[in-house]
Design a protein around this motif. Structure first.
Motif, mmCIF file in Angstrom:
data_model
loop_
_atom_site.group_PDB
_atom_site.id
_atom_site.type_symbol
_atom_site.label_atom_id
_atom_site.label_comp_id
_atom_site.label_asym_id
_atom_site.label_seq_id
_atom_site.Cartn_x
_atom_site.Cartn_y
_atom_site.Cartn_z
ATOM 1 N N THR A 49 43.431 76.395 73.192
ATOM 2 C CA THR A 49 42.582 76.436 74.315
ATOM 3 C C THR A 49 42.514 74.999 75.019
ATOM 4 N N GLY A 50 42.519 74.910 76.609
ATOM 5 C CA GLY A 50 42.249 73.630 77.137
ATOM 6 C C GLY A 50 42.307 73.942 78.713
ATOM 7 N N GLN A 51 42.350 72.707 79.445
ATOM 8 C CA GLN A 51 42.040 72.781 80.862
ATOM 9 C C GLN A 51 42.737 71.747 81.482
ATOM 10 N N GLU A 52 43.811 72.113 82.683
ATOM 11 C CA GLU A 52 44.844 71.204 83.096
ATOM 12 C C GLU A 52 43.868 70.288 84.072
ATOM 13 N N PHE A 53 44.249 69.209 84.216
ATOM 14 C CA PHE A 53 43.557 68.210 85.307
ATOM 15 C C PHE A 53 44.584 67.244 85.891
ATOM 16 N N THR A 54 44.157 66.935 86.884
ATOM 17 C CA THR A 54 45.194 65.884 87.686
ATOM 18 C C THR A 54 44.150 64.592 88.174
ATOM 19 N N PRO A 55 44.443 63.509 87.327
ATOM 20 C CA PRO A 55 43.812 62.344 87.690
ATOM 21 C C PRO A 55 44.205 61.654 89.075
ATOM 22 N N THR A 56 43.356 60.872 89.507
ATOM 23 C CA THR A 56 43.521 59.695 90.607
ATOM 24 C C THR A 56 43.360 58.726 90.321
ATOM 25 N N ILE A 57 42.860 58.305 89.056
ATOM 26 C CA ILE A 57 42.477 56.869 88.634
ATOM 27 C C ILE A 57 43.092 56.598 87.155
ATOM 28 N N SER A 58 43.699 55.699 86.886
ATOM 29 C CA SER A 58 43.908 55.164 85.493
ATOM 30 C C SER A 58 43.346 53.822 85.046
ATOM 31 N N PRO A 59 42.798 53.770 83.648
ATOM 32 C CA PRO A 59 43.021 54.606 82.403
ATOM 33 C C PRO A 59 41.945 55.351 82.325
ATOM 34 N N LEU A 60 42.232 56.772 81.716
ATOM 35 C CA LEU A 60 41.034 57.665 81.250
ATOM 36 C C LEU A 60 40.201 56.882 80.097
ATOM 37 N N ILE A 80 44.140 64.661 74.699
ATOM 38 C CA ILE A 80 44.833 64.553 75.735
ATOM 39 C C ILE A 80 46.118 64.653 75.787
ATOM 40 N N ARG A 81 46.709 65.764 76.326
ATOM 41 C CA ARG A 81 48.200 66.058 76.361
ATOM 42 C C ARG A 81 48.972 65.792 77.679
ATOM 43 N N GLU A 82 50.150 65.633 77.675
ATOM 44 C CA GLU A 82 50.942 65.326 78.667
ATOM 45 C C GLU A 82 51.590 66.635 79.274
ATOM 46 N N SER A 83 51.284 67.133 80.426
ATOM 47 C CA SER A 83 51.697 68.245 81.187
ATOM 48 C C SER A 83 51.351 69.513 80.750
ATOM 49 N N THR A 84 51.557 69.817 79.473
ATOM 50 C CA THR A 84 51.155 71.047 79.161
ATOM 51 C C THR A 84 50.314 71.249 77.659
ATOM 52 N N ILE A 85 50.071 72.363 77.154
ATOM 53 C CA ILE A 85 49.044 72.462 76.299
ATOM 54 C C ILE A 85 50.012 72.143 74.989
ATOM 55 N N VAL A 122 46.441 67.571 80.074
ATOM 56 C CA VAL A 122 45.615 68.935 79.437
ATOM 57 C C VAL A 122 44.579 68.350 78.635
ATOM 58 N N ILE A 123 43.392 68.640 78.793
ATOM 59 C CA ILE A 123 42.192 68.502 77.790
ATOM 60 C C ILE A 123 42.462 69.684 76.835
ATOM 61 N N GLU A 124 42.801 69.236 75.462
ATOM 62 C CA GLU A 124 42.952 70.340 74.448
ATOM 63 C C GLU A 124 41.635 70.237 73.685
ATOM 64 N N VAL A 125 41.013 71.531 73.235
ATOM 65 C CA VAL A 125 39.912 71.209 72.182
ATOM 66 C C VAL A 125 40.137 72.024 71.080
ATOM 67 N N MET A 149 43.970 79.561 77.679
ATOM 68 C CA MET A 149 43.589 80.417 76.572
ATOM 69 C C MET A 149 44.592 80.970 75.842
ATOM 70 N N GLU A 150 44.557 80.662 74.592
ATOM 71 C CA GLU A 150 45.571 81.291 73.591
ATOM 72 C C GLU A 150 46.867 80.707 74.141
ATOM 73 N N GLY A 151 46.905 79.534 74.663
ATOM 74 C CA GLY A 151 48.229 78.789 74.930
ATOM 75 C C GLY A 151 48.791 79.326 76.208
ATOM 76 N N ILE A 152 48.216 80.049 77.024
ATOM 77 C CA ILE A 152 48.551 80.651 78.350
ATOM 78 C C ILE A 152 47.723 80.287 79.770
ATOM 79 N N PRO A 153 48.322 79.579 80.531
ATOM 80 C CA PRO A 153 47.596 79.014 81.489
ATOM 81 C C PRO A 153 47.117 80.121 82.705
ATOM 82 N N ASP A 154 45.687 80.172 83.046
ATOM 83 C CA ASP A 154 45.071 81.280 83.803
ATOM 84 C C ASP A 154 44.470 80.533 85.012
ATOM 85 N N GLU A 155 44.892 81.369 86.084
ATOM 86 C CA GLU A 155 44.359 80.716 87.436
ATOM 87 C C GLU A 155 43.006 81.231 87.792
#
Length: 206
Positions: A49-60, A80-85, A122-125, A149-155
Motif C-alpha cells: 500500500t502507498g501514495q503517489e506524490f509529485t514534489p516541487t522541492i528537493s531534497p526530501l 520512498i520509491r521512484e515512479s511506482t510501488i 511513491v510513499i510505501e508503508v 492498495m494491494e499494489g494497484i493505483p486507485d483514483e
C-alpha cells in the motif's frame, strides 16, 4: 598601524563567516500534503500500500502519515520509491511503535533524498503488525498522485500524508558546490590581507 592590521583581519574573518553561514541557512518546507483522514485501512491486509506524490522541492527530508493503532508493539517502515510501488527504493525509515497511537507520525531521512521536482514518487508503508492503520480521504482530494492498495493505483481516494523538503531561506536548494560560492570572497579576503601586510611592512621600514 598594528591596530589597522588587526581590524582588517577581523573584518575579513567576519566577511567570510557571514558568507559561510548564509550558504548553510537551511530551513524545512512543507511541500506536498493531503490531510483528510476520514477512513483508515489496515496496512498489512492491503499490502503493498502507498501514495503517489509529485514534489516541487528537493531534497526530501521527512514524511508524515496519519497513522492509527489500538494495539502495539509493531514496526512501521516507510520506503520512498521512484515512479511506482515496486520502483527503486530511494530511502527508508522505520519506527518501533510501543503504544497506541492516533495522529501524524513522522519519518525523517537524515541527509535528505534527492528528488526531481515534477516527477512521480511513491510513499510505501510496510508493517509486521496486524492492527496498524493508515488513514485516507475519499473523492480524490490530492491531484498530484493516487492512492495504492494491494499494489494497484486507485483514483477514488488519497492517503493522508505530508512531505517536507530542505530548502534555503527564501529559495530552493540548488546542487551547487559551496566552494564555488566562497571562492570570490576568499580571493577578496586574501587580497585585503596581502595588501595590508605589504602596507605594514613598508611603514615599518620607514
Amino acid at each position: 598601524m598594528k591596530k589597522l592590521g588587526v581590524i582588517t583581519l577581523f573584518l575579513t574573518t567576519v566577511l567570510v563567516l557571514s558568507v559561510v553561514l548564509s550558504v548553510n541557512a537551511i530551513t524545512e518546507t512543507l511541500d506536498q500534503k493531503q490531510e483528510g483522514n476520514q477512513t483508515c485501512q489496515n496496512i498489512l491486509v492491503y499490502s503493498p500500500t502507498g501514495q503517489e506524490f509529485t514534489p516541487t522541492i528537493s531534497p526530501l527530508s521527512a514524511v508524515e502519515i496519519y497513522f492509527r493503532t489500538y494495539e502495539a508493539p509493531g514496526t512501521l517502515t516507510v520506503n520512498i520509491r521512484e515512479s511506482t510501488i515496486d520502483g527503486t527504493i530511494l530511502g527508508t525509515a522505520s519506527k518501533l511503535m510501543s503504544d497506541v497511537f492516533d495522529g501524524w507520525l513522522r519519518f525523517d531521512f537524515p541527509g535528505g533524498i534527492a528528488l526531481t521536482p515534477g516527477s512521480l514518487y511513491v510513499i510505501e508503508v510496510n508493517t509486521d503488525a496486524s492492527n496498524f492503520l493508515w488513514c485516507a480521504q475519499g473523492q480524490n482530494p490530492y491531484p498530484g498522485g493516487r492512492y495504492i492498495m494491494e499494489g494497484i493505483p486507485d483514483e477514488s481516494a488519497d492517503k493522508a500524508f505530508r512531505t517536507y523538503a530542505s530548502a534555503p531561506v527564501g529559495g530552493v536548494v540548488l546542487p551547487i558546490n559551496k566552494l564555488v560560492i566562497l571562492t570570490p570572497y576568499m580571493a577578496i579576503a586574501g587580497l585585503i590581507i596581502a595588501v595590508s601586510a605589504v602596507y605594514v611592512m613598508r611603514r615599518r621600514k620607514n
